[in-house]
Design a protein around this motif. Structure first.
Motif, PDB file in Angstrom:
ATOM      1  N   VAL A  22      59.630 -17.047  54.855  1.00  0.00           N
ATOM      2  CA  VAL A  22      59.556 -16.341  53.570  1.00  0.00           C
ATOM      3  C   VAL A  22      58.090 -16.048  53.232  1.00  0.00           C
ATOM      4  CG1 VAL A  22      59.975 -16.514  51.086  1.00  0.00           C
ATOM      5  CG2 VAL A  22      61.705 -17.317  52.713  1.00  0.00           C
ATOM      6  N   GLU A  30      61.228  -7.380  53.428  1.00  0.00           N
ATOM      7  CA  GLU A  30      62.058  -7.672  52.263  1.00  0.00           C
ATOM      8  C   GLU A  30      62.456  -9.145  52.250  1.00  0.00           C
ATOM      9  OE1 GLU A  30      63.002  -6.006  49.633  1.00  0.00           O
ATOM     10  OE2 GLU A  30      61.930  -4.175  50.194  1.00  0.00           O
ATOM     11  N   GLU A  31      62.139  -9.828  51.150  1.00  0.00           N
ATOM     12  CA  GLU A  31      62.446 -11.258  51.073  1.00  0.00           C
ATOM     13  C   GLU A  31      63.936 -11.532  51.243  1.00  0.00           C
ATOM     14  OE1 GLU A  31      62.101 -15.099  48.043  1.00  0.00           O
ATOM     15  OE2 GLU A  31      61.179 -13.195  47.473  1.00  0.00           O
ATOM     16  N   ALA A  32      64.778 -10.731  50.609  1.00  0.00           N
ATOM     17  CA  ALA A  32      66.229 -10.942  50.698  1.00  0.00           C
ATOM     18  C   ALA A  32      66.711 -10.835  52.139  1.00  0.00           C
ATOM     19  CB  ALA A  32      66.963  -9.932  49.821  1.00  0.00           C
ATOM     20  N   GLU A  33      66.145  -9.905  52.893  1.00  0.00           N
ATOM     21  CA  GLU A  33      66.541  -9.741  54.294  1.00  0.00           C
ATOM     22  C   GLU A  33      66.072 -10.923  55.136  1.00  0.00           C
ATOM     23  OE1 GLU A  33      65.034  -5.949  55.496  1.00  0.00           O
ATOM     24  OE2 GLU A  33      66.622  -4.835  54.473  1.00  0.00           O
ATOM     25  N   ARG A  91      65.544 -13.949  54.101  1.00  0.00           N
ATOM     26  CA  ARG A  91      66.379 -15.106  53.748  1.00  0.00           C
ATOM     27  C   ARG A  91      67.777 -14.984  54.357  1.00  0.00           C
ATOM     28  NH1 ARG A  91      64.400 -18.717  50.256  1.00  0.00           N
ATOM     29  NH2 ARG A  91      62.598 -18.189  48.930  1.00  0.00           N
ATOM     30  N   ALA A  92      68.342 -13.788  54.358  1.00  0.00           N
ATOM     31  CA  ALA A  92      69.684 -13.603  54.917  1.00  0.00           C
ATOM     32  C   ALA A  92      69.701 -13.870  56.411  1.00  0.00           C
ATOM     33  CB  ALA A  92      70.175 -12.191  54.621  1.00  0.00           C
ATOM     34  N   GLN A 126      69.422 -17.585  56.850  1.00  0.00           N
ATOM     35  CA  GLN A 126      70.671 -18.240  56.461  1.00  0.00           C
ATOM     36  C   GLN A 126      71.640 -18.230  57.643  1.00  0.00           C
ATOM     37  OE1 GLN A 126      71.558 -19.825  53.734  1.00  0.00           O
ATOM     38  NE2 GLN A 126      73.795 -19.921  53.879  1.00  0.00           N
TER      39      GLN A 126
END
Length: 217
Positions: A102, A112-115, A117-118, A121
């Motif tokens: 991150v 993109e942070e969300a990407e 993290r996904a 995950q």
């Protein structure tokens, strides 16, 4: 899972690896079974990916490739080494984990942070540390330490990430601080610009308080 998963994070040159080793020694002397590992790396396959992702020869690597390579190394590491060790009841101390991706790939490289993290995950099957020790130092301090280390270790060449400019490393530092602020129940922020023994005293005290029940087993 019966074990404990503890990670150490912070900028390059923060001293996190030294503190991880100190905690490992303390726990081993107390009779606990401790697994010490690192990222990227930790297994044969993960170490091969590490060589690619950190090599200064790969300066043309794009952000997407970097994210996926780190995640691939992590997936192998988590499923081959970390999860089995936790199931067996060991204490796993890991030098870097998802927080690093991150900070470095999202905030540092602008992905993109969300990407990020996904992807992680998926790579980790949702595994999270029980506690993270975030060792924090100013960028000027970390870069000075890196240069001193490179000089002392027979002119060791800094890796691809370490060679990035100060603006990049400032973004990474700010990311770590933001993570610590957002997740105070998991992350213990540690001032790394002090004597090593003073730093470790803070970590040891926090560990003893956080995992008193586990340590009594």
């Amino acid at each position: 899972m019966k074990g404990l998963f503890i990670t150490f994070e912070g900028p390059d040159g923060s001293g996190k690896t030294t503190q991880l080793k100190k905690l490992a020694n303390m726990l081993q002397q107390a009779g606990f079974s401790v697994i010490v590992t690192r990222e990227p790396g930790g297994t044969s396959i993960s170490d091969q990916i590490r060589k690619i992702v950190l090599s200064p020869d790969n300066s043309a690597m794009i952000g997407q490739s970097e994210v996926l390579l780190y995640a691939a190394s992590r997936a192998q590491h988590v499923h081959e080494k970390i999860i089995p060790a936790l199931i067996a009841g060991h204490i796993v101390l890991c030098d870097r984990f998802v927080d690093a991706s991150v900070a470095y790939q999202a905030f540092g490289s602008g992905m993109e942070e969300a990407e990020v993290r996904a992807i992680n995950q998926f790579a980790t099957s949702g595994l999270k540390p029980h506690r993270t020790y975030m060792v924090e130092v100013p960028v000027e301090v970390s870069q000075q330490r890196l240069l001193q280390r490179a000089h002392s270790e027979f002119h060791l060449v800094l890796d691809r990430i370490e060679q990035k400019d100060s603006d990049y490393h400032n973004r990474v530092r700010e990311a770590f601080l933001e993570i610590a602020e957002k997740e105070p129940n998991r992350v213990c922020l540690i001032n790394g610009d002090r004597d090593k023994e003073v730093i470790f005293a803070d970590i040891e005290n926090d560990f003893q308080q956080s995992f008193a029940n586990f340590l009594k087993k």
